[in-house]
Design a protein around this motif. Structure first.
Motif, mmCIF file in Angstrom:
data_model
loop_
_atom_site.group_PDB
_atom_site.id
_atom_site.type_symbol
_atom_site.label_atom_id
_atom_site.label_comp_id
_atom_site.label_asym_id
_atom_site.label_seq_id
_atom_site.Cartn_x
_atom_site.Cartn_y
_atom_site.Cartn_z
ATOM 1 N N ALA A 93 -0.913 5.501 3.491
ATOM 2 C CA ALA A 93 -2.034 4.261 3.802
ATOM 3 C C ALA A 93 -1.123 3.547 5.383
ATOM 4 O O ALA A 93 -1.609 2.734 6.315
ATOM 5 C CB ALA A 93 -2.398 3.649 2.423
ATOM 6 N N GLU A 94 0.277 2.966 4.837
ATOM 7 C CA GLU A 94 0.242 2.512 5.612
ATOM 8 C C GLU A 94 0.919 3.139 6.564
ATOM 9 O O GLU A 94 0.895 2.325 7.897
ATOM 10 C CB GLU A 94 2.014 1.678 5.394
ATOM 11 C CG GLU A 94 3.247 1.165 6.044
ATOM 12 C CD GLU A 94 2.320 -0.087 6.508
ATOM 13 O OE1 GLU A 94 1.535 -0.382 5.810
ATOM 14 O OE2 GLU A 94 3.214 -0.844 7.670
ATOM 15 N N GLU A 98 -6.284 2.532 3.180
ATOM 16 C CA GLU A 98 -6.393 2.235 2.028
ATOM 17 C C GLU A 98 -7.183 3.344 1.599
ATOM 18 O O GLU A 98 -8.176 3.647 1.542
ATOM 19 C CB GLU A 98 -6.029 0.996 1.741
ATOM 20 C CG GLU A 98 -5.740 0.933 0.327
ATOM 21 C CD GLU A 98 -5.692 -0.520 -0.573
ATOM 22 O OE1 GLU A 98 -4.915 -0.761 -1.815
ATOM 23 O OE2 GLU A 98 -6.367 -1.364 0.067
ATOM 24 N N ARG A 122 0.985 -1.035 -0.178
ATOM 25 C CA ARG A 122 0.005 0.194 -0.317
ATOM 26 C C ARG A 122 0.635 1.012 -0.130
ATOM 27 O O ARG A 122 2.328 1.386 -0.188
ATOM 28 C CB ARG A 122 -1.040 -0.016 0.933
ATOM 29 C CG ARG A 122 -1.622 -1.304 1.308
ATOM 30 C CD ARG A 122 -2.515 -0.877 2.712
ATOM 31 N NE ARG A 122 -2.993 -2.446 2.836
ATOM 32 C CZ ARG A 122 -4.190 -2.779 2.208
ATOM 33 N NH1 ARG A 122 -4.806 -2.567 1.324
ATOM 34 N NH2 ARG A 122 -4.700 -4.324 2.541
#
Length: 551
Positions: free
Chosen positions: A142-143, A148, A138
């Motif tokens: 997002a991580e 996401e 991702r």
């Protein structure tokens, strides 16, 4: 025999031999007893075979040699992550030499209890391809946020960071519980020698396989096989960018990946993995080695991370490395380089030096290094023979070698868990503590790996962090880490607890400082969890003592 020798460079005082008999086991009951609070602690200061004849009765059997407790402790402090009550008893039962020889033999599958513990971490058995499917990459944001795009936060079980967390947790479980602790120490040594970092892109999905498939199966084999497994593994190819290295003038046909010669792997192969910085190679050798490895690549790091040799990207011309012509052709050029490097005297010296530095002292005797290097060359890099030469050397057992090494954060945390007989169910607080101490597992920031010398780990801040960790562990304030229940009432006497945790008496200097700390004026600290009770307080300070920082 003197229990230990004190050198001017060593922090703290040495301890004497506990003599015969088994030290009491430390048993803690978090929350029991009255509380103590301290305004300030001087933390840095804490720091015949029997002959047989039919015509006469058998003579009495010769008594076994007395158990050398200091020698046994030295073996466990160097060839394991510190002594535990279980392993100390195992050494006592078979003898020090037999225990060491047993550790030098390759083991099979882990015993059922440990296997069941490791089965709780499913990512350990998955291939890189399976991990990519289970934890698709991702974006960085997002991580970081667990999201996401605009979708809801992902649960931890679905985040890619779970891969490294389970791998690091398993490392601690093995370090504490394995009946073959030397294997775990060697896996850590060789991973550090051939370091990759999970913080670099696709390595996060590759590092589990790297340790499982390239490092662990070869620590009791030939160095050349280990070197080759590392060179072929996608984690190393990606980490040092060789997967993008091509011959000059090669065009990828519209692909965005850069082309041209990349020397990163070639340089670290020579400087860190084999010859050493003073190994006699030149910049031209680096370039020629890089040419030999052109075309050693990956299919697709984030979709199909498997080794592939791309013949079209390989430099087909003749090369000259260390004065030797390399013209095997194709992928065999790289193999020829690995063959050449694995048999070089400089490689033997570097491996011997690093092993002696890990197991003997920060500045091991050159005569020892040369002898071990000669065994490396005479046996074609047979690693068990090399280990045996080192562990049977008089320098390994010399009084000046005992307690001469400062524990890394990993060694400190693992040895504290072993000393207290703790059981790790969740390693998150342990991994966070290791990161604060400067050793985030599988995330060493450079190809050199983590340092194995004292100056990297001895500072006022790091010593305070170790004392604080010892206090938190001993008082049961690390979630997911469980101390044993029951047993005799917890002892608060520093000398009794020192024998239980350190397996040797306290030095007079440490004992005086500890008693002064325990008698210091009390004051509120604002700790919502409350003060540690007396026995955990004493135990925690012992884990932060100078004696416990050494191995």
């Amino acid at each position: 025999m003197s229990a230990c020798e004190q050198t001017p460079s060593r922090t703290g005082a040495c301890a004497g031999s506990p003599g015969h008999g088994e030290a009491p086991r430390a048993t803690f009951r978090p929350g029991a007893g009255s509380g103590l609070r301290m305004r300030s602690l001087p933390l840095l200061a804490l720091l015949g075979v029997t002959a047989c004849a039919a015509s006469r009765p058998l003579p009495p059997a010769a008594p076994p040699p007395p158990f050398d407790a200091e020698r046994a402790l030295h073996a466990l402090e160097r060839l394991a992550y510190g002594p535990s009550a279980r392993d100390l008893e195992a050494v006592r039962r078979v003898g020090v030499d037999a225990w060491v020889d047993g550790q030098l033999r390759p083991g099979g599958a882990p015993p059922p209890a440990l296997a069941a513990r490791l089965a709780a971490f499913p990512t350990l058995a998955q291939s890189p391809q399976q991990l990519l499917e289970s934890f698709p990459p991702r974006g960085a944001a997002a991580e970081r946020d667990g999201e996401e795009g605009g979708r809801a936060r992902l649960p931890w079980e679905e985040r890619p960071r779970r891969i490294v967390e389970e791998l690091a947790t398993a490392k601690l479980v093995r370090a504490v519980e394995s009946e073959r602790p030397l294997e775990e120490v060697l896996v850590d040594f060789w991973f550090n020698h051939f370091n990759v970092s999970a913080d670099k892109g696709a390595v996060r999905w590759l590092v589990t396989s790297y340790e499982r498939d390239a490092i662990r199966p070869h620590v009791y084999g030939k160095f050349r096989d280990l070197l080759g497994a590392v060179a072929h593994h996608p984690a190393m190819l990606f980490y040092l960018d060789n997967w993008q290295s091509t011959r000059e003038g090669f065009a990828r046909g519209g692909a965005r990946a850069p082309t041209g010669l990349n020397e990163n792997y070639a340089r670290e192969l020579l400087e860190l993995h084999t010859l050493g910085v003073d190994g006699g190679y030149t910049q031209q050798d680096v370039r020629e080695v890089a040419r030999c490895f052109t075309g050693w690549s990956l299919r697709a790091p984030r979709r199909e991370p498997a080794f592939v040799f791309r013949a079209a990207a390989h430099d087909p011309g003749a090369k000259r490395v260390l004065g030797h012509e390399i013209d095997a052709g194709g992928a065999r050029d790289g193999e020829a380089v690995l063959d050449l490097l694995a048999r070089q005297p400089a490689t033997a010296h570097l491996v011997a030096l690093k092993l002696a530095r890990r197991f003997v002292s920060d500045a091991p005797p050159e005569a020892l290094v040369e002898r071990v290097a000669r065994v490396f060359l005479d046996t074609g890099g047979d690693l068990p023979s090399v280990y045996r030469a080192l562990f049977h050397a008089p320098e390994f057992w010399a009084p000046e070698a005992r307690g001469a090494k400062t524990k890394t954060p990993l060694e400190f945390v693992a040895s504290a868990l072993r000393a207290t007989d703790a059981r790790v169910e969740s390693a998150r607080p342990l991994l966070a503590a290791l990161a604060r101490m400067g050793q985030p597992l599988y995330r060493a920031p450079a190809p050199t790996g983590f340092a194995d010398r004292a100056q990297a780990w001895v500072s006022s801040g790091s010593l305070v962090a170790r004392v604080n960790f010892g206090l938190a562990l001993a008082s049961g304030r690390l979630p997911g880490v469980h101390l044993p229940e029951g047993g005799p009432p917890p002892a608060t006497d520093p000398d009794a607890l020192a024998l239980a945790l350190l397996h040797r008496p306290l030095s007079s200097a440490t004992r005086d400082t500890l008693l002064a700390a325990l008698q210091a004026p009390t004051a509120a600290t604002g700790d919502a969890l409350g003060p540690p009770p007396p026995a955990p307080l004493v135990a925690g300070l012992l884990l932060g003592s100078p004696e416990f920082q050494k191995r």
